[in-house]
Design a protein around this motif. Structure first.
Motif, short mmCIF file in Angstrom:
data_model
loop_
_atom_site.label_atom_id
_atom_site.label_comp_id
_atom_site.label_asym_id
_atom_site.label_seq_id
_atom_site.Cartn_x
_atom_site.Cartn_y
_atom_site.Cartn_z
N ASP A 26 0.81 -1.21 0.00
CA ASP A 26 0.00 0.00 0.00
C ASP A 26 0.85 1.27 0.00
O ASP A 26 0.30 2.38 0.03
CB ASP A 26 -0.93 0.00 1.21
CG ASP A 26 -0.20 -0.18 2.52
OD1 ASP A 26 0.91 -0.74 2.52
OD2 ASP A 26 -0.75 0.23 3.57
N HIS A 27 2.18 1.12 -0.01
CA HIS A 27 3.07 2.28 -0.05
C HIS A 27 3.65 2.47 -1.45
O HIS A 27 3.78 1.50 -2.22
CB HIS A 27 4.23 2.09 0.94
CG HIS A 27 3.84 2.29 2.37
ND1 HIS A 27 2.91 1.49 3.02
CD2 HIS A 27 4.25 3.21 3.29
CE1 HIS A 27 2.77 1.91 4.27
NE2 HIS A 27 3.57 2.94 4.46
N ALA A 28 4.01 3.72 -1.77
CA ALA A 28 4.62 3.99 -3.08
C ALA A 28 5.92 3.21 -3.24
O ALA A 28 6.18 2.63 -4.30
CB ALA A 28 4.88 5.50 -3.23
N ASP A 29 6.76 3.20 -2.21
CA ASP A 29 7.96 2.36 -2.19
C ASP A 29 7.60 1.10 -1.41
O ASP A 29 7.74 1.06 -0.18
CB ASP A 29 9.14 3.09 -1.54
CG ASP A 29 9.58 4.29 -2.35
OD1 ASP A 29 9.50 4.23 -3.60
OD2 ASP A 29 10.01 5.30 -1.75
N SER A 30 7.12 0.08 -2.12
CA SER A 30 6.56 -1.08 -1.44
C SER A 30 7.62 -1.95 -0.76
O SER A 30 7.30 -2.69 0.17
CB SER A 30 5.74 -1.92 -2.42
OG SER A 30 6.53 -2.31 -3.53
N PHE A 31 8.87 -1.88 -1.24
CA PHE A 31 9.95 -2.61 -0.60
C PHE A 31 10.60 -1.70 0.44
O PHE A 31 11.10 -0.62 0.12
CB PHE A 31 11.01 -3.04 -1.62
CG PHE A 31 10.57 -4.12 -2.58
CD1 PHE A 31 9.26 -4.55 -2.63
CD2 PHE A 31 11.49 -4.69 -3.44
CE1 PHE A 31 8.86 -5.53 -3.53
CE2 PHE A 31 11.11 -5.68 -4.34
CZ PHE A 31 9.79 -6.10 -4.38
N SER A 32 10.61 -2.12 1.68
CA SER A 32 11.16 -1.29 2.76
C SER A 32 12.68 -1.17 2.68
O SER A 32 13.25 -0.16 3.10
CB SER A 32 10.77 -1.87 4.12
OG SER A 32 9.37 -1.90 4.27
N LEU A 33 13.34 -2.20 2.16
CA LEU A 33 14.80 -2.24 2.09
C LEU A 33 15.25 -2.28 0.63
O LEU A 33 14.55 -2.82 -0.23
CB LEU A 33 15.34 -3.46 2.83
CG LEU A 33 15.01 -3.54 4.33
CD1 LEU A 33 15.40 -4.90 4.87
CD2 LEU A 33 15.71 -2.44 5.09
N ASP A 34 16.44 -1.74 0.39
CA ASP A 34 17.06 -1.79 -0.93
C ASP A 34 18.43 -2.44 -0.80
O ASP A 34 19.09 -2.32 0.25
CB ASP A 34 17.24 -0.38 -1.49
CG ASP A 34 15.93 0.29 -1.82
OD1 ASP A 34 15.10 -0.34 -2.51
OD2 ASP A 34 15.73 1.44 -1.38
N PRO A 35 18.91 -3.11 -1.86
CA PRO A 35 20.29 -3.62 -1.82
C PRO A 35 21.27 -2.50 -1.50
O PRO A 35 21.20 -1.41 -2.07
CB PRO A 35 20.49 -4.15 -3.24
CG PRO A 35 19.12 -4.53 -3.70
CD PRO A 35 18.22 -3.47 -3.11
N GLY A 36 22.17 -2.77 -0.56
CA GLY A 36 23.11 -1.75 -0.12
C GLY A 36 22.73 -1.12 1.21
O GLY A 36 23.59 -0.59 1.92
N ASP A 37 21.44 -1.15 1.58
CA ASP A 37 21.05 -0.72 2.92
C ASP A 37 21.74 -1.62 3.95
O ASP A 37 22.17 -2.74 3.64
CB ASP A 37 19.53 -0.81 3.10
CG ASP A 37 18.78 0.31 2.42
OD1 ASP A 37 19.43 1.28 1.96
OD2 ASP A 37 17.54 0.22 2.32
#
Length: 246
Positions: free
Chosen positions: A205-216
């Motif tokens: 339901d969020h615009a950035d649906s993935f909370s984490l990104d590679p490199g975080d």
């Protein structure tokens, strides 16, 4: 470059894909290269590129061959590889450091003792080391938003189980082969369930649906069961982040 005569290597994947592989195994350097190279491709914003992703040691591109022919893609990727040493490239800007409250052991994460024994540690020492480890999101995979994180110390290079655990819940922190996986949803697993969080990896339901990104990066901070329970009124289980500036 710090690669070999074999790597980095560019290969076509089907009719509309290209894979740039930096090693045949995951290392800090090959994972760094995959993440940095993918970010560089994203920054260039080539017409015809539909999506990109970074795996443990590779970067994948999917493109429209009617807009961006195969030969053009291969030439551009080759030129990028020759431009710099990707194995030592800086990771992307804007990365986040997350602090995620985690209960280790108890009935919520019942395989902590087993994992500690396999690592040659007491449960208390295993919790101390795991909760002090600052791990990188190496890749997202298996399920939407689900991260593989590491590397952990060599003592945690323990094998997967021989049999599946029938089900672990969303937010389960599991361990094997010097890596964590933080589960995005309920699922069976062959990895040992050592910690439990209230973290939501996937928020459709969020615009950035993935909370984490590679490199975080993530620190799974140890909390008590009572502290964990009190945090469950928060949508992310009390997790907070700060921007990585260096």
């Amino acid at each position: 470059m710090t690669g070999t005569k074999t790597f980095p290597r560019i290969r076509s994947v089907g009719l509309d894909g290209a894979l740039v592989t930096f090693a045949d195994t995951m290392t800090e350097a090959s994972n760094r290269a995959a993440i940095a190279f993918r970010n560089a491709v994203e920054t260039l914003n080539w017409d015809g590129v539909i999506e990109t992703s970074a795996s443990l040691a590779s970067t994948y591109l999917r493109f429209d061959p009617q807009v961006l022919p195969h030969e053009d893609v291969l030439e551009r990727l080759t030129q990028m590889l020759e431009r710099q040493d990707w194995y030592g490239a800086p990771l992307p800007k804007g990365r986040k450091l997350w602090h995620v409250p985690t209960v280790y052991g108890t009935d919520l994460a019942p395989q902590l003792d087993e994992a500690a024994y396999a690592a040659g540690l007491s449960p208390e020492e295993a919790i101390h080391r795991l909760s002090q480890s600052r791990v990188r999101v190496l890749t997202i995979g298996f399920a939407p938003g689900q991260p593989y994180l590491g590397p952990l110390g060599p003592e945690f290079n323990i094998p997967r189980q021989k049999e599946l655990t029938p089900m672990v819940p969303r937010g389960a922190l599991v361990l094997a082969i010097s890596q964590f996986v933080l589960f995005a949803g309920p699922t069976p697993t062959g990895w040992r369930h050592v910690g439990q969080t209230g973290f939501q990896c996937f928020r459709p339901d969020h615009a950035d649906s993935f909370s984490l990104d590679p490199g975080d990066e993530v620190i799974f901070t140890s909390v008590t069961r009572d502290e964990y329970d009190a945090l469950q009124t928060d949508a992310m289980g009390g997790a907070v982040f700060e921007e990585i500036t260096s």
